[in-house]
Design a protein around this motif. Structure first.
Motif, PDB file in Angstrom:
ATOM      1  N   VAL A 326       0.762  -1.321   0.202  1.00 40.55           N
ATOM      2  CA  VAL A 326       0.093   0.012  -0.074  1.00 40.55           C
ATOM      3  C   VAL A 326       0.916   1.160   0.025  1.00 40.55           C
ATOM      4  O   VAL A 326       0.625   2.307  -0.614  1.00 40.55           O
ATOM      5  N   PHE A 327       1.957   1.223   0.896  1.00 44.01           N
ATOM      6  CA  PHE A 327       2.739   2.298   0.472  1.00 44.01           C
ATOM      7  C   PHE A 327       3.341   2.344  -0.785  1.00 44.01           C
ATOM      8  O   PHE A 327       3.444   3.686  -1.385  1.00 44.01           O
ATOM      9  N   ALA A 328       3.840   1.479  -1.405  1.00 43.07           N
ATOM     10  CA  ALA A 328       4.300   1.449  -2.823  1.00 43.07           C
ATOM     11  C   ALA A 328       2.906   2.229  -3.810  1.00 43.07           C
ATOM     12  O   ALA A 328       3.388   2.939  -4.665  1.00 43.07           O
ATOM     13  N   LEU A 329       1.738   1.781  -3.495  1.00 45.75           N
ATOM     14  CA  LEU A 329       0.754   2.542  -4.220  1.00 45.75           C
ATOM     15  C   LEU A 329       0.573   3.909  -3.988  1.00 45.75           C
ATOM     16  O   LEU A 329       0.363   4.522  -4.917  1.00 45.75           O
ATOM     17  N   ARG A 330       0.581   4.200  -2.706  1.00 44.45           N
ATOM     18  CA  ARG A 330       0.786   5.758  -2.195  1.00 44.45           C
ATOM     19  C   ARG A 330       1.999   6.405  -3.114  1.00 44.45           C
ATOM     20  O   ARG A 330       1.842   7.518  -3.645  1.00 44.45           O
ATOM     21  N   MET A 331       3.069   5.989  -3.225  1.00 44.23           N
ATOM     22  CA  MET A 331       4.181   6.520  -3.713  1.00 44.23           C
ATOM     23  C   MET A 331       4.122   6.707  -5.336  1.00 44.23           C
ATOM     24  O   MET A 331       4.299   7.549  -5.871  1.00 44.23           O
ATOM     25  N   ASN A 332       3.362   5.690  -5.812  1.00 42.63           N
ATOM     26  CA  ASN A 332       2.753   5.573  -7.270  1.00 42.63           C
ATOM     27  C   ASN A 332       2.251   6.994  -7.747  1.00 42.63           C
ATOM     28  O   ASN A 332       2.448   7.555  -8.528  1.00 42.63           O
ATOM     29  N   ASP A 333       1.112   7.033  -6.798  1.00 40.54           N
ATOM     30  CA  ASP A 333       0.420   8.354  -6.941  1.00 40.54           C
ATOM     31  C   ASP A 333       1.225   9.687  -6.847  1.00 40.54           C
ATOM     32  O   ASP A 333       0.914  10.498  -7.542  1.00 40.54           O
ATOM     33  N   LEU A 334       1.949   9.570  -5.842  1.00 36.50           N
ATOM     34  CA  LEU A 334       2.776  10.639  -5.397  1.00 36.50           C
ATOM     35  C   LEU A 334       3.756  11.243  -6.660  1.00 36.50           C
ATOM     36  O   LEU A 334       3.604  12.351  -7.069  1.00 36.50           O
ATOM     37  N   VAL A 335       4.662  10.168  -7.079  1.00 35.12           N
ATOM     38  CA  VAL A 335       5.329  10.554  -8.070  1.00 35.12           C
ATOM     39  C   VAL A 335       4.569  10.909  -9.229  1.00 35.12           C
ATOM     40  O   VAL A 335       5.355  11.677 -10.065  1.00 35.12           O
ATOM     41  N   ASN A 336       4.054  10.253  -9.560  1.00 36.11           N
ATOM     42  CA  ASN A 336       2.985  10.425 -10.866  1.00 36.11           C
ATOM     43  C   ASN A 336       2.455  11.578 -11.138  1.00 36.11           C
ATOM     44  O   ASN A 336       2.535  12.550 -11.970  1.00 36.11           O
ATOM     45  N   ASP A 337       1.675  12.247  -9.898  1.00 33.26           N
ATOM     46  CA  ASP A 337       1.266  13.598  -9.683  1.00 33.26           C
ATOM     47  C   ASP A 337       2.343  14.523  -9.919  1.00 33.26           C
ATOM     48  O   ASP A 337       2.214  15.556 -10.362  1.00 33.26           O
ATOM     49  N   ALA A 338       3.566  14.466  -9.237  1.00 36.01           N
ATOM     50  CA  ALA A 338       4.430  15.386  -9.207  1.00 36.01           C
ATOM     51  C   ALA A 338       5.270  15.393 -10.568  1.00 36.01           C
ATOM     52  O   ALA A 338       6.266  16.340 -10.879  1.00 36.01           O
ATOM     53  N   GLY A 339       5.360  14.167 -11.386  1.00 34.68           N
ATOM     54  CA  GLY A 339       6.160  14.404 -12.703  1.00 34.68           C
ATOM     55  C   GLY A 339       7.438  13.685 -12.105  1.00 34.68           C
ATOM     56  O   GLY A 339       8.322  14.439 -12.517  1.00 34.68           O
ATOM     57  N   LEU A 340       7.529  12.625 -11.646  1.00 36.57           N
ATOM     58  CA  LEU A 340       8.790  12.353 -11.058  1.00 36.57           C
ATOM     59  C   LEU A 340       9.206  10.889 -11.481  1.00 36.57           C
ATOM     60  O   LEU A 340       8.406  10.087 -11.351  1.00 36.57           O
ATOM     61  N   ASP A 341      10.577  10.557 -12.103  1.00 39.11           N
ATOM     62  CA  ASP A 341      11.013   9.341 -12.339  1.00 39.11           C
ATOM     63  C   ASP A 341      10.984   8.701 -11.041  1.00 39.11           C
ATOM     64  O   ASP A 341      11.974   8.780 -10.460  1.00 39.11           O
ATOM     65  N   SER A 342      10.252   7.344 -11.205  1.00 38.57           N
ATOM     66  CA  SER A 342      10.354   6.304 -10.082  1.00 38.57           C
ATOM     67  C   SER A 342      11.753   5.995 -10.020  1.00 38.57           C
ATOM     68  O   SER A 342      12.163   5.388  -8.779  1.00 38.57           O
ATOM     69  N   ILE A 343      12.375   5.560 -11.039  1.00 40.65           N
ATOM     70  CA  ILE A 343      13.414   4.545 -11.168  1.00 40.65           C
ATOM     71  C   ILE A 343      14.618   5.435 -10.417  1.00 40.65           C
ATOM     72  O   ILE A 343      15.391   5.235  -9.749  1.00 40.65           O
ATOM     73  N   SER A 344      14.815   6.921 -11.071  1.00 46.76           N
ATOM     74  CA  SER A 344      15.688   7.702 -10.723  1.00 46.76           C
ATOM     75  C   SER A 344      15.823   8.262  -9.275  1.00 46.76           C
ATOM     76  O   SER A 344      16.788   8.139  -8.530  1.00 46.76           O
ATOM     77  N   SER A 345      14.597   8.559  -8.847  1.00 49.02           N
ATOM     78  CA  SER A 345      14.263   8.693  -7.586  1.00 49.02           C
ATOM     79  C   SER A 345      14.847   7.642  -6.664  1.00 49.02           C
ATOM     80  O   SER A 345      15.226   7.942  -5.433  1.00 49.02           O
ATOM     81  N   GLY A 346      13.835   6.436  -7.156  1.00 48.52           N
ATOM     82  CA  GLY A 346      14.412   5.419  -6.051  1.00 48.52           C
ATOM     83  C   GLY A 346      15.979   4.911  -6.017  1.00 48.52           C
ATOM     84  O   GLY A 346      16.443   4.844  -4.939  1.00 48.52           O
ATOM     85  N   GLU A 347      16.628   5.066  -6.944  1.00 47.69           N
ATOM     86  CA  GLU A 347      18.212   4.762  -7.076  1.00 47.69           C
ATOM     87  C   GLU A 347      18.907   5.779  -6.086  1.00 47.69           C
ATOM     88  O   GLU A 347      19.709   5.642  -5.342  1.00 47.69           O
ATOM     89  N   SER A 348      18.368   7.020  -6.276  1.00 49.80           N
ATOM     90  CA  SER A 348      19.166   8.269  -5.629  1.00 49.80           C
ATOM     91  C   SER A 348      18.765   7.986  -4.058  1.00 49.80           C
ATOM     92  O   SER A 348      19.830   8.231  -3.366  1.00 49.80           O
ATOM     93  N   ILE A 349      17.720   7.441  -3.586  1.00 48.59           N
ATOM     94  CA  ILE A 349      17.253   7.425  -2.241  1.00 48.59           C
ATOM     95  C   ILE A 349      18.203   6.013  -1.873  1.00 48.59           C
ATOM     96  O   ILE A 349      18.688   6.006  -0.713  1.00 48.59           O
ATOM     97  N   GLY A 350      18.133   5.061  -2.758  1.00 45.60           N
ATOM     98  CA  GLY A 350      18.797   3.725  -2.275  1.00 45.60           C
ATOM     99  C   GLY A 350      20.333   3.947  -2.035  1.00 45.60           C
ATOM    100  O   GLY A 350      20.890   3.419  -1.358  1.00 45.60           O
ATOM    101  N   TRP A 351      20.939   4.758  -3.038  1.00 41.67           N
ATOM    102  CA  TRP A 351      22.120   5.204  -2.938  1.00 41.67           C
ATOM    103  C   TRP A 351      22.495   5.877  -1.592  1.00 41.67           C
ATOM    104  O   TRP A 351      23.543   5.458  -0.676  1.00 41.67           O
ATOM    105  N   ALA A 352      21.644   6.770  -1.036  1.00 40.04           N
ATOM    106  CA  ALA A 352      21.762   7.615  -0.061  1.00 40.04           C
ATOM    107  C   ALA A 352      21.697   6.499   1.152  1.00 40.04           C
ATOM    108  O   ALA A 352      22.648   6.816   1.841  1.00 40.04           O
TER     109      ALA A 352
END
Length: 592
Positions: A326-352
């Motif tokens: 359900v968290f992933a579903l909420r984040m899907n809503d968030l990144v789609n509405d903001a216009g943010l690439d989920s792959i690049s944002s996820g890798e940036s966070i994973g790297w950190a």
């Protein structure tokens, strides 16, 4: 013309000028359409090497010669520019209904240059093209922007292509989206559009697309539709879409988990596509004229929308060590509405998070946040900071390559990108052809420039016939993968030129060069044959690679992150495997 409209709409946002250019047949025969036509004309543009976020930098949106016809699953469009994330060739595509609407409005392509002195919307309403003030939607998410514009322009039957706050704020991997959730996710096309003060392109068309030989074209399209529905993977794709990969890759031991440190998630049953289908999916949805209907609409606590596709689901679950679907579903809503690439944002966070795990990033540097696996509150907070380019999020908004170079201290080793584009949720240690694809693709760590799905589901006997060795169908073998990638690279480009869905044309192994040439011939009336088709594909691929050389890329950049070359997985069906990239590259370059 047949198939093609034969027209490009050229817009100078600085001067407010609008022109229509006729496309010569020789250009169409050299580039086919869609991504090919975009790449061809982008390379030839006088300002193609301009810095991506400057007014003079060109941005192109293109559709295919058979988009809007009865050809099933041909509903995609491509957005092309120099990538602000990588500095090299950039493009991304998506499906939905926007592409066919552009054709019905009379255009194969839109070429945008300049920068408006204030936020604007471009309205293409059949022959009427005009600018509309965007002050009332600037700063708003893609959902609300779409709702407001349809009402304001009385365009309820129109299609809206828009950016969200991430694109307005110049996040280097921000997206362009149509139909709310049809996302052009990669290479930062949203930032390019935002730099031009262009909030949206609204299209409404009332025309139709003629084909040269309607009877024969209808027969070919009908046969293709039957092949799709008779395919062994049809039902699974219809029910689960790309989320079927969650369980499949976990069983192979290559589901990215905790930033590729592991290949299996012990909580897979809580995050799988099957779990979503059983608990949250309420209906299927389709792109224009597609009979698979693979997209899914879901309703969950605090979340409602379309998708998610595999990459987003994996990113916000196993890749970041999270067991909550359900968290992933909420984040899907968030990144789609903001216009943010989920792959690049996820890798940036994973790297950190992994850098923090190794003591390379302090809590103070991360705005006091607890960077740890599965910390949902922190992940969501970081996404908000990235979208707004605030605090630590301002660094992450630059992409993992730049962020790691600025932090230093050895953090570069944990930045998983190729040529600046973040790696997808596919571990190449268990998908050798995909590893080669990431390394050689013209836009960076990209599976869609070849999508060599054959190595997962292909038959050894067929592999021997088509690629010279049975090992081409063995995901853990490196032999034969160069020929597989060489073939699938061209087939992937072909689907992008036809603006057809790769999941059908390539992964289901439905298209052939011979069939495609016949479709183009009876659809457009131009003298297409297999030789002409293959020559056009080679021309486009060479053009994209030559552009990257002009932008500073060399063969040394055709590589993979250290982890995949030197660190084998320790458990599961892929344990002990690394990517033998040099061997595959040697074979691949002999084919070029």
């Amino acid at each position: 013309m047949f198939g093609y409209t034969g027209k490009t709409l050229e817009i100078d946002l600085s001067g407010g000028t609008i022109e229509v250019e006729e496309l010569p047949k020789e250009v169409l025969l050299s580039s086919i359409g869609g991504r090919g036509l975009n790449s061809f004309r982008f390379y030839a543009h006088a300002n193609s090497l301009a810095e991506p976020l400057t007014p003079e930098a060109p941005l192109l949106i293109g559709v295919g010669p058979l988009t809007g016809t009865g050809l099933p699953a041909s509903a995609r469009f491509t957005v092309t520019a120099r990538s602000p994330l990588t500095g090299i060739f950039g493009h991304s595509n998506a499906g939905g209904h926007w592409a066919s609407e552009l054709k019905f409005a009379g255009f194969d392509q839109v070429l945008l240059t300049g920068k408006s002195d204030k936020p604007v919307v471009l309205l293409i309403d059949d022959g009427d093209v005009r600018f509309v003030d965007a002050a009332d939607v600037w700063g708003k998410g893609i959902r609300e922007t779409t709702r407001i514009l349809k009402k304001k322009l009385n365009a309820y039957d129109g299609q809206v292509l828009a950016i969200g706050p991430a694109g307005e704020n110049g996040v280097k991997y921000s997206c362009v989206a149509a139909n709310l959730t049809r996302i052009c996710g990669r290479t930062g096309m949203g930032a390019v559009m935002g730099s031009k003060n262009l909030k949206a392109v609204v299209v409404r068309g009332r025309g139709s697309i003629r084909v040269a030989d309607q009877k024969k074209f209808d027969t070919l399209a009908s046969d293709l539709r039957e092949q799709i529905e008779d395919h062994s993977g049809f039902e699974k794709r219809r029910k689960l879409g790309t989320t079927a990969l969650m369980t499949g890759l976990n069983e192979l031991g290559i589901l990215p988990t905790r930033h590729f440190q592991e290949g299996t998630a012990e909580y897979i049953d809580q995050i799988s596509g099957e779990h979503l289908m059983a608990n949250y999916n309420v209906k299927n949805k389709s792109c224009f004229n597609c009979n698979v209907h693979c997209s899914r609409y879901y309703i969950a606590e605090g979340a409602q929308g379309e998708g998610p596709e595999y990459e987003t689901l994996c990113t916000f679950t196993s890749r970041l060590g999270c067991d909550d679907a359900v968290f992933a579903l909420r984040m899907n809503d968030l990144v789609n509405d903001a216009g943010l690439d989920s792959i690049s944002s996820g890798e940036s966070i994973g790297w950190a998070i992994e850098c923090a795990e190794h003591g390379l990033i302090s809590k103070d540097e991360a705005d006091g946040l607890d960077l740890s696996w599965g910390n949902k509150q922190v992940i969501e907070t970081l996404l908000g900071k990235i979208i707004k380019r605030e605090g630590f999020g301002k660094l992450l908004a630059e992409g993992v390559k730049i962020a790691s170079e600025k932090i230093g201290r050895g953090s570069e080793e944990y930045a998983f990108h190729v040529k600046g584009l973040e790696l997808i949720c596919g571990d190449p240690r268990g998908l050798k052809a995909y590893g080669l694809t990431y390394a050689i693709a013209s836009r960076g760590a990209d599976h869609l420039h070849a999508e060599p799905f054959f190595e997962i589901e292909g038959d050894p006997k067929e592999a021997k016939e088509r690629f010279g060795t049975e090992e081409a169908a063995n995901r853990l073998a490196w032999r034969g993968k160069a020929k597989l990638v060489h073939w699938s690279e061209r087939m992937a480009l072909l689907t992008d030129c036809l603006t057809m869905c790769k999941n059908i044309g390539l992964c289901m192994d439905i298209l052939t060069f011979e069939l495609s040439a016949e479709l183009l011939k009876v659809g457009t009336g131009l003298q297409w044959d297999e030789a002409t088709l293959k020559k056009a594909l080679d021309t486009v691929l060479a053009t994209e690679k030559e552009y990257n050389k002009r932008a500073g890329m060399t063969e040394k950049d055709d590589t993979l992150p250290h982890r995949f070359l030197k660190e084998p997985l320790t458990e599961g069906p892929t344990a002990g495997s690394i990517v033998e990239l040099d061997k595959m590259l040697d074979e691949y370059r002999e084919l070029e």
